[in-house]
Design an enzyme around this catalytic site. Structure first.
Site, PDB file in Angstrom:
ATOM      1  NE  ARG A 174      -3.774   0.969   2.048  1.00  0.00           N
ATOM      2  CZ  ARG A 174      -4.961   1.365   2.480  1.00  0.00           C
ATOM      3  NH1 ARG A 174      -5.077   2.389   3.297  1.00  0.00           N
ATOM      4  NH2 ARG A 174      -6.049   0.738   2.091  1.00  0.00           N
ATOM      5  CG  HIS A 177      -8.419   0.580  -2.631  1.00  0.00           C
ATOM      6  ND1 HIS A 177      -7.703  -0.519  -2.187  1.00  0.00           N
ATOM      7  CD2 HIS A 177      -9.033   1.088  -1.525  1.00  0.00           C
ATOM      8  CE1 HIS A 177      -7.878  -0.647  -0.882  1.00  0.00           C
ATOM      9  NE2 HIS A 177      -8.687   0.308  -0.457  1.00  0.00           N
ATOM     10  CD  GLN A 225     -13.109  -0.566  -0.393  1.00  0.00           C
ATOM     11  OE1 GLN A 225     -12.273  -0.509   0.498  1.00  0.00           O
ATOM     12  NE2 GLN A 225     -14.377  -0.859  -0.155  1.00  0.00           N
ATOM     13  CG  ASP A 249     -13.009   7.464  -1.250  1.00  0.00           C
ATOM     14  OD1 ASP A 249     -12.912   7.491  -0.006  1.00  0.00           O
ATOM     15  OD2 ASP A 249     -12.045   7.198  -2.000  1.00  0.00           O
ATOM     16  CB  CYS A 288     -13.949   2.602   0.261  1.00  0.00           C
ATOM     17  SG  CYS A 288     -13.379   4.316   0.265  1.00  0.00           S
ATOM     18  NE  ARG A 323     -11.163  -3.954   1.190  1.00  0.00           N
ATOM     19  CZ  ARG A 323     -10.149  -3.154   1.523  1.00  0.00           C
ATOM     20  NH1 ARG A 323     -10.350  -2.091   2.255  1.00  0.00           N
ATOM     21  NH2 ARG A 323      -8.916  -3.396   1.085  1.00  0.00           N
TER      22      ARG A 323
HETATM   23  N1  NVA Z   1      -9.450   7.530  -1.708  1.00  0.00           N
HETATM   24  C1  NVA Z   1      -9.065   7.192  -0.352  1.00  0.00           C
HETATM   25  C2  NVA Z   1      -9.374   5.769  -0.071  1.00  0.00           C
HETATM   26  C3  NVA Z   1      -9.036   5.288   1.306  1.00  0.00           C
HETATM   27  C4  NVA Z   1      -9.341   3.839   1.513  1.00  0.00           C
HETATM   28  C5  NVA Z   1      -7.594   7.489  -0.156  1.00  0.00           C
HETATM   29  O1  NVA Z   1      -6.796   7.154  -1.042  1.00  0.00           O
HETATM   30  O2  NVA Z   1      -7.246   8.063   0.874  1.00  0.00           O
HETATM   31  N1   CP Z   2     -11.148   1.080   2.692  1.00  0.00           N
HETATM   32  C1   CP Z   2      -9.870   0.969   3.084  1.00  0.00           C
HETATM   33  O1   CP Z   2      -8.961   0.671   2.301  1.00  0.00           O
HETATM   34  O2   CP Z   2      -9.663   1.221   4.386  1.00  0.00           O
HETATM   35  P1   CP Z   2      -8.241   1.378   5.091  1.00  0.00           P
HETATM   36  O3   CP Z   2      -7.606   2.648   4.542  1.00  0.00           O
HETATM   37  O4   CP Z   2      -8.574   1.497   6.550  1.00  0.00           O
HETATM   38  O5   CP Z   2      -7.397   0.182   4.787  1.00  0.00           O
END
Ligand code: NVA
Ligand code: CP
Length: 313
Positions: free
Chosen positions: A108, A135, A138, A231, A272, A300
């Site tokens: 990540r 992602h 997700q 989101d 999400c 998830r």
């Molecule tokens: N779009 C958000 C998703 C978090 C799971 C981010 O990248 O912060």
């Molecule tokens: N939705 C999601 O990816 O959550 P986290 O950022 O908590 O992993």
């Protein structure tokens, strides 16, 4: 020929066929049922999963870590302050070292290129646990949640409200295109889906019967929506853009009026998570009867476990 995903990475979801996604969703459903019996298995005994996090995570980390560990596997959490990732040692070299020691890698972080380089050099499956662009795990959980609610995916209409070019929106657009759904990206022109990915999804849609579109007008997007999805307005790595985003995205907040505009009582709300309540979604909708956010979060784990089982065993 049956589906065989052994040894495969998951980088964007574009590289998975509709049949392969179908296979993962069916497996996730079976694993969810199995999880209700609290059975402890040994599927990953003797295996190790390296999990590299440049960005924070609650759900993704917990899903990978618990799914792997409860089957006897050993997940290792690695932050950039623990390892030489692109600092003093190239990503290629780190990938080759990890590949000699672990059975799979989850990444990540910021750049999509990093997860792709890891996959190219590691020689073991690499999973994208979120980058600036995609992602995919997700999107798998989202498909599972939608199918649980409507019994199928084909023809289900999902409207994504807000920052329609972020990682979650990109992966959902791909997922909807692959599974023959109707996807509408609804947000300001400045944050419209990138042309190249949008056109790729239109091409996929030609084969699957999906419908993919973009509009800046909620009145045009929402009628008939089965799923309203949103989101955060400022994703990780974009801190500093807050004021600009609030101005651009306020008209796309999901509130009671948004849900009424679908014209359907059966519409569900999805996010999400993590959510900034009062901003992209009102407290009322988030906590309301139409919200499915906790099922979505739980899924998830089941979809990630399915991915691990399918690619490692
Ligand atoms: N779009 C958000 C998703 C978090 C799971 C981010 O990248 O912060
Ligand atoms: N939705 C999601 O990816 O959550 P986290 O950022 O908590 O992993």
């Amino acid at each position: 020929m049956g589906v065989n995903l052994k040894g495969r990475s998951l980088l964007t979801l574009l590289e998975y066929s509709s049949e392969e996604i179908r296979y993962l969703l069916d497996l996730a459903k079976a694993l969810k049922m199995e999880s209700r019996s609290k059975r402890v298995g040994k599927r990953f005994e003797g295996k190790t999963l390296a999990m590299i996090f440049e960005k924070r995570s609650t759900r993704t980390r917990l899903a990978f870590e618990t799914a792997f560990a409860e089957e006897g596997g050993h997940p290792i959490f690695l932050s950039p302050t623990d390892i030489h990732l692109g600092v003093k040692e190239s990503i290629e070299d780190t990938a080759r070292v990890l590949g000699r020691m672990v059975d799979a890698i989850m990444f990540r972080g910021y750049r999509q290129e990093t997860v792709e380089t890891l996959a190219r050099y590691a020689g073991v499956p690499v999973y994208n646990g979120l980058t600036d662009e995609f992602h995919p795990t997700q999107a798998l959980a989202d498909l599972m949640t939608i199918e649980e609610n409507f019994g199928s995916l084909r023809g289900v209409k999902l409207v994504f409200m807000g920052d329609t070019r972020n990682n979650v929106a990109n992966s959902l657009m791909i997922a909807c295109a692959k599974m023959g759904m109707t996807y509408v990206a609804c947000g300001p022109r400045e944050l419209a889906p990138k042309k190249e990915l949008f056109e790729t999804c239109l091409e996929i849609a030609k084969e699957t019967g999906a419908t993919i579109s973009y509009t800046s007008e909620p009145e045009e997007a929402l009628p008939g929506a089965d799923v309203v999805y949103t989101d955060v307005w400022v994703s990780m790595g974009e801190e500093g853009k807050e004021a600009e985003r609030i101005t651009l995205l306020e008209p796309y907040q999901v509130n009671r009026k948004t849900m009424e505009m679908t014209g359907k009582r059966t519409t569900i709300f999805m996010h999400c998570l993590p959510a900034v309540k009062g901003r992209e979604v009102t407290h009322e909708v988030f906590e309301g009867k139409q919200s499915r956010v906790w099922d979505e979060a739980e899924n998830r784990k089941h979809t990630i476990k399915a991915l691990l089982v399918a690619t490692l065993l």
